[in-house]
Design an enzyme around this catalytic site. Structure first.
Site, PDB file in Angstrom:
ATOM      1  CG  HIS A 101      -0.289  -0.112   2.523  1.00  0.00           C
ATOM      2  ND1 HIS A 101       0.221  -1.308   2.988  1.00  0.00           N
ATOM      3  CD2 HIS A 101      -0.052   0.793   3.509  1.00  0.00           C
ATOM      4  CE1 HIS A 101       0.738  -1.132   4.189  1.00  0.00           C
ATOM      5  NE2 HIS A 101       0.602   0.146   4.528  1.00  0.00           N
ATOM      6  CG  HIS A 103       1.453   5.155   4.243  1.00  0.00           C
ATOM      7  ND1 HIS A 103       0.737   5.051   5.410  1.00  0.00           N
ATOM      8  CD2 HIS A 103       2.132   3.988   4.102  1.00  0.00           C
ATOM      9  CE1 HIS A 103       0.978   3.864   5.951  1.00  0.00           C
ATOM     10  NE2 HIS A 103       1.821   3.206   5.181  1.00  0.00           N
TER      11      HIS A 103
END
Length: 116
Positions: A101, A103
């Site tokens: 992922h 940020h």
């Protein structure tokens, strides 16, 4: 086979999250423990544990993380002042959830990348 993650459950809408964007490749939602006024997680819908597990077939999906980040930064009103995009990999890189992922952090000056 990769382990099921909390992000997989968010993507499938099995647990609640503040989802800001979702398409066939990626999902973006607000971090529940924000480190900046705007802290958004952008993750592929496909469970890829770490950057080390990204394959050539994943390039379009990984590129989508960046185009979605741009759209979300504009929507959040932080694109002009600036924002930081971070992808952590494995323990020394600070990765906590083993579902790759990105940020998106913004909303205040973020300071240097590393201290010390």
């Amino acid at each position: 086979m990769a382990e099921e993650t909390i992000f997989s459950k968010i993507i499938r809408k099995e647990i609640p999250a503040d989802v800001l964007y979702q398409d066939d490749l990626v999902t973006a939602f607000r971090d529940i423990n924000p480190r900046a006024p705007s802290h958004i997680l952008i993750t592929p819908n496909k469970l890829i544990p770490t950057v080390n597990d990204v394959e050539a077939d994943d390039e379009a999906m990984m590129g989508r993380l960046f185009t979605v980040a741009r759209k979300l930064a504009e929507k959040e009103g932080v694109s002009e002042d600036g924002y930081r995009l971070i992808v952590n990999c494995n323990p020394h890189g600070g990765q906590e959830v083993y579902h790759i992922h990105m940020h998106l952090l913004a909303g205040r000056p973020l300071g240097p990348m590393l201290v010390g």
